[in-house]
Design an enzyme around this catalytic site. Structure first.
Site, mmCIF file in Angstrom:
data_model
loop_
_atom_site.group_PDB
_atom_site.id
_atom_site.type_symbol
_atom_site.label_atom_id
_atom_site.label_comp_id
_atom_site.label_asym_id
_atom_site.label_seq_id
_atom_site.Cartn_x
_atom_site.Cartn_y
_atom_site.Cartn_z
ATOM 1 C CE LYS A 108 5.001 8.290 52.672
ATOM 2 N NZ LYS A 108 5.370 8.485 54.108
ATOM 3 N N PRO A 139 -5.736 11.887 51.609
ATOM 4 C CG PRO A 139 -5.704 11.219 53.837
ATOM 5 C CD PRO A 139 -5.975 10.710 52.467
ATOM 6 C CB ALA A 142 -2.297 12.694 55.544
ATOM 7 N N GLY A 143 1.168 12.533 55.828
ATOM 8 C CA GLY A 143 2.209 11.522 55.973
ATOM 9 C C GLY A 143 1.980 10.309 55.104
ATOM 10 C CG LEU A 144 -1.411 8.841 54.471
ATOM 11 C CD1 LEU A 144 -2.934 8.885 54.322
ATOM 12 C CD2 LEU A 144 -0.981 7.458 54.975
ATOM 13 N N GLY A 186 0.789 11.610 49.303
ATOM 14 C CA GLY A 186 -0.135 11.873 48.202
ATOM 15 C C GLY A 186 0.464 12.714 47.086
ATOM 16 N N GLY A 187 1.100 13.831 47.436
ATOM 17 C CA GLY A 187 1.689 14.698 46.429
ATOM 18 C C GLY A 187 2.816 14.022 45.676
ATOM 19 C CB SER A 188 5.668 11.944 46.847
ATOM 20 O OG SER A 188 6.279 12.925 47.647
ATOM 21 C CG ASP A 222 8.483 10.262 50.653
ATOM 22 O OD1 ASP A 222 9.559 9.749 51.044
ATOM 23 O OD2 ASP A 222 7.621 10.709 51.432
#
Length: 290
Positions: free
Chosen positions: A9, A98, A101-103, A105-107, A140
């Site tokens: 995201k 990545p 990274a503020g994207l 990924g884990g969420s 998130d």
């Protein structure tokens, strides 16, 4: 076997309204899913939880926990609490987003496990129910369950679906190094809470609904950017390079440090060329609507 895509995201806006009595922050964000995704495969097994992960494609992947500390693994544990029973499942996670990274990924991995387990074990939970479970894992996660284009309020769990955005190419630039979300909020509270300019969220939503993207881009902002500049002052240079190469807009996502640019497809190669010599990992993707 069930396969789920855990999509990255970006934040088209990110605003922090106040610090709450529970020590969380009241936020207001317009969030957008991307085609870039981790891939999770889930299947029933005879006993226990078997979790495996391949993170070789991303720099820093070796730092991601591959045990119950991983949010994807935690999603199974939360489902077990809710259902009052154990699930025997094997989960294989291919990381393409990545880390740190503020994207999201884990969420997104956790959200994909919730969706996949719901199908695999015929739980018949509603999307709303999965979001409620996701809240316990991370702020998130509810958005990542729903995806698309959403306004997120509260801690991020109060979601309103917005009209799907035009399909733009997205160039992501993840500098080497990390920004802790805990550090970002602490630094924001200490140095920036009374100084930032808040994005006009309602105005942006109206412009996006009218498909007036050029005007909407002028109003996008992320209040974490000045925080991130304390660790990554080069972020401003990266943004300028991408804009000069034809990006329609360039901004940091989440608490950073990834910079994203929205662009028409014909400018992607030039944008990538403008930043390819910097110490960063580059991804080319598009925004995605569920």
């Amino acid at each position: 076997m069930i396969k789920e895509f855990a999509r990255a995201k970006i934040n088209l806006t990110l605003d922090i309204l106040r610090k709450r009595e529970d020590n969380f922050h009241e936020v207001e964000m317009i969030m957008q899913s991307l085609e870039l995704a981790d891939v999770l495969e889930m299947e029933k097994i005879s006993d226990g939880i078997k979790f495996s992960m391949n993170a070789e494609k991303i720099i820093g992947g070796e730092k991601i926990p591959a045990d119950e500390k991983n949010l994807a693994y935690r999603a199974v544990l939360e489902l077990e609490k809710v259902c009052g029973k154990k699930f025997n499942v094997a989960i294989n996670l291919q990381k393409n987003i990545p880390a740190a990274a503020g994207l999201g990924g884990g969420s997104s991995d956790a959200a994909a496990v919730l969706r996949g387990m719901n199908k695999l074990f015929d739980l018949n939970f509603s999307e709303e129910k999965l979001c409620k479970i996701g809240e316990k894992i991370g702020s998130d996660v509810p958005f990542c369950v729903i995806g698309g284009t959403c306004l997120a309020k509260g801690r991020g769990e109060i979601l309103t679906k917005l009209p799907a955005m035009k399909n733009f190419s997205v160039v992501l630039m993840k500098p080497h190094g990390e920004i802790s979300t805990v550090w970002a909020y602490k630094t924001f509270d200490e140095f920036f809470a009374d100084k930032i300019s808040h994005p006009p969220t309602e105005k942006i939503i109206s412009l996006l609904s009218q498909k007036n993207y050029e005007e909407a881009f002028k109003n996008f902002s992320n209040v974490f950017e000045p925080v991130a500049l304390k660790k990554f002052p080069e972020i401003e240079l990266y943004k300028k390079k991408m804009l000069a190469a034809g990006a329609k807009f360039s901004m940091m996502s989440g608490s950073g440090p990834t910079i994203f640019s929205l662009a028409d497809e014909e400018f992607v190669e030039k944008i990538v060329s403008s930043i390819k010599n910097f110490d960063a990992q580059i991804f080319i993707t598009k925004n995605f609507s569920f």
